[in-house]
Design a protein around this motif. Structure first.
Motif, mmCIF file in Angstrom:
data_model
loop_
_atom_site.group_PDB
_atom_site.id
_atom_site.type_symbol
_atom_site.label_atom_id
_atom_site.label_comp_id
_atom_site.label_asym_id
_atom_site.label_seq_id
_atom_site.Cartn_x
_atom_site.Cartn_y
_atom_site.Cartn_z
ATOM 1 N N TYR A 1 0.831 -1.211 0.000
ATOM 2 C CA TYR A 1 0.000 0.000 0.000
ATOM 3 C C TYR A 1 0.865 1.261 0.000
ATOM 4 N N ARG A 2 2.002 1.216 0.638
ATOM 5 C CA ARG A 2 2.922 2.366 0.652
ATOM 6 C C ARG A 2 3.405 2.673 -0.765
ATOM 7 N N ARG A 3 3.638 1.617 -1.560
ATOM 8 C CA ARG A 3 4.139 1.802 -2.936
ATOM 9 C C ARG A 3 3.011 2.090 -3.928
ATOM 10 N N MET A 4 1.835 1.529 -3.676
ATOM 11 C CA MET A 4 0.666 1.748 -4.540
ATOM 12 C C MET A 4 -0.449 2.326 -3.678
ATOM 13 N N HIS A 5 -0.399 3.607 -3.449
ATOM 14 C CA HIS A 5 -1.316 4.268 -2.509
ATOM 15 C C HIS A 5 -2.677 4.529 -3.173
ATOM 16 N N THR A 6 -3.342 3.428 -3.554
ATOM 17 C CA THR A 6 -4.652 3.482 -4.196
ATOM 18 C C THR A 6 -5.502 2.350 -3.623
ATOM 19 N N MET A 7 -6.767 2.353 -3.976
ATOM 20 C CA MET A 7 -7.642 1.253 -3.552
ATOM 21 C C MET A 7 -7.137 -0.065 -4.146
ATOM 22 N N LYS A 8 -6.663 -0.026 -5.380
ATOM 23 C CA LYS A 8 -6.112 -1.229 -6.005
ATOM 24 C C LYS A 8 -4.896 -1.724 -5.213
ATOM 25 N N GLY A 9 -4.031 -0.814 -4.785
ATOM 26 C CA GLY A 9 -2.868 -1.184 -3.978
ATOM 27 C C GLY A 9 -3.276 -1.789 -2.648
ATOM 28 N N ALA A 10 -4.324 -1.212 -2.048
ATOM 29 C CA ALA A 10 -4.818 -1.744 -0.774
ATOM 30 C C ALA A 10 -5.345 -3.170 -0.958
ATOM 31 N N VAL A 11 -6.099 -3.386 -2.009
ATOM 32 C CA VAL A 11 -6.671 -4.718 -2.255
ATOM 33 C C VAL A 11 -5.562 -5.723 -2.568
ATOM 34 N N ILE A 12 -4.613 -5.340 -3.418
ATOM 35 C CA ILE A 12 -3.495 -6.235 -3.729
ATOM 36 C C ILE A 12 -2.716 -6.556 -2.456
ATOM 37 N N GLY A 13 -2.438 -5.528 -1.658
ATOM 38 C CA GLY A 13 -1.723 -5.738 -0.396
ATOM 39 C C GLY A 13 -2.466 -6.680 0.536
ATOM 40 N N VAL B 1 -4.664 -8.993 -0.332
ATOM 41 C CA VAL B 1 -4.663 -10.348 -0.893
ATOM 42 C C VAL B 1 -3.331 -11.035 -0.584
ATOM 43 N N VAL B 2 -2.227 -10.298 -0.769
ATOM 44 C CA VAL B 2 -0.915 -10.872 -0.453
ATOM 45 C C VAL B 2 -0.829 -11.173 1.044
ATOM 46 N N SER B 3 -1.342 -10.273 1.877
ATOM 47 C CA SER B 3 -1.353 -10.502 3.326
ATOM 48 C C SER B 3 -2.216 -11.696 3.699
ATOM 49 N N PHE B 4 -3.340 -11.840 3.017
ATOM 50 C CA PHE B 4 -4.217 -13.002 3.229
ATOM 51 C C PHE B 4 -3.408 -14.287 3.048
ATOM 52 N N LEU B 5 -2.681 -14.371 1.948
ATOM 53 C CA LEU B 5 -1.893 -15.574 1.651
ATOM 54 C C LEU B 5 -0.736 -15.749 2.630
ATOM 55 N N ALA B 6 -0.034 -14.661 2.936
ATOM 56 C CA ALA B 6 1.101 -14.740 3.865
ATOM 57 C C ALA B 6 0.639 -15.157 5.262
ATOM 58 N N ALA B 7 -0.451 -14.567 5.727
ATOM 59 C CA ALA B 7 -0.965 -14.908 7.057
ATOM 60 C C ALA B 7 -1.434 -16.363 7.097
ATOM 61 N N LEU B 8 -2.030 -16.822 6.022
ATOM 62 C CA LEU B 8 -2.489 -18.208 5.943
ATOM 63 C C LEU B 8 -1.305 -19.173 6.039
ATOM 64 N N VAL B 9 -0.269 -18.906 5.284
ATOM 65 C CA VAL B 9 0.928 -19.761 5.323
ATOM 66 C C VAL B 9 1.563 -19.726 6.712
ATOM 67 N N LEU B 10 1.722 -18.529 7.275
ATOM 68 C CA LEU B 10 2.345 -18.416 8.605
ATOM 69 C C LEU B 10 1.491 -19.076 9.685
ATOM 70 N N LEU C 1 -12.009 -11.918 6.802
ATOM 71 C CA LEU C 1 -12.737 -10.957 7.642
ATOM 72 C C LEU C 1 -11.844 -9.770 8.020
ATOM 73 N N ASN C 2 -10.598 -10.057 8.401
ATOM 74 C CA ASN C 2 -9.676 -8.975 8.747
ATOM 75 C C ASN C 2 -9.423 -8.051 7.561
ATOM 76 N N ALA C 3 -9.282 -8.616 6.367
ATOM 77 C CA ALA C 3 -9.037 -7.803 5.176
ATOM 78 C C ALA C 3 -10.222 -6.897 4.862
ATOM 79 N N VAL C 4 -11.417 -7.463 4.892
ATOM 80 C CA VAL C 4 -12.618 -6.668 4.600
ATOM 81 C C VAL C 4 -12.808 -5.575 5.655
ATOM 82 N N LEU C 5 -12.682 -5.949 6.921
ATOM 83 C CA LEU C 5 -12.833 -4.953 7.989
ATOM 84 C C LEU C 5 -11.776 -3.848 7.893
#
Length: 190
Positions: free
Chosen positions: A103-115, A117-126, A164-168
């Motif tokens: 989100y820092r690099r892509m300061h848009t709604m698209k950047g937030a959503v991409i961030g 989604v990546v966090s969703f996957l990273a948190a799931l793996v961790l 849920l965390n991503a949507v909230l």
């Protein structure tokens, strides 16, 4: 002090106040526990990672992670569950760091959503790795028993939790972003 070696990573008073407020909100949210699977009543969702993720969007990965870890540490003092809270520290890194950096690099709604989604996957793996490493220690079960729970219980629970965390986070950050980082601070700080 020379401009070349001046520390520019100082958190402003406003930022520290927002971070402290988010820590307090996060601690309160740890008490909102919602069981998601009747077969695994010990797995409960709480929205306490959302304030850390909001701080990550507003101020960067470091402040977001600081809010998450401080809130987890304070919660650990209250509930005494060192292993469960260690798992939370591992997982919060997956939530906050990727989304805040993207989100820092892509300061848009698209950047937030991409961030997110990546966090969703990273948190799931961790979460899965953390369960495989930590659950056998504190629950006294064999790693094979944990592995047997991955697909039917742990994966769906952690996927729902991450979603849920991503949507909230999107809803909350969009609603309060101008309050915690007014436009003049956003331009100056970026």
């Amino acid at each position: 002090m020379s401009e070349a070696i001046k520390n520019t990573n100082v958190w402003s008073t406003r930022q520290l106040v927002v971070m402290a407020l988010m820590c307090a909100i996060s601690i309160l949210l740890t008490f909102v526990e919602i069981p998601l699977f009747p077969a695994a009543p010990w797995l409960k969702y709480d929205p306490s990672f959302v304030p850390a993720m909001v701080c990550g969007f507003a101020f960067g990965a470091g402040p977001g992670l600081a809010v998450g870890i401080v809130a987890i540490a304070l919660h650990c003092l209250m509930d005494g569950n060192i292993w469960g809270n260690l798992m939370n520290v591992i997982v919060i890194m997956g939530y906050v760091i990727p989304s805040a950096i993207i989100y820092r690099r892509m300061h848009t709604m698209k950047g937030a959503v991409i961030g997110l989604v990546v966090s969703f996957l990273a948190a799931l793996v961790l979460a899965i790795v953390g369960n495989l490493l930590i659950t056998p220690i504190y629950a006294g079960v064999d790693v094979n028993a944990v592995m047997a729970m991955i697909v039917p219980i742990l994966l769906p629970f952690n996927a729902i939790k991450a979603a849920l965390n991503a949507v909230l986070t999107l809803v909350v950050y969009k609603s309060i972003s101008n309050l915690i980082t007014p436009k003049k601070d956003q331009v100056k700080g970026r």
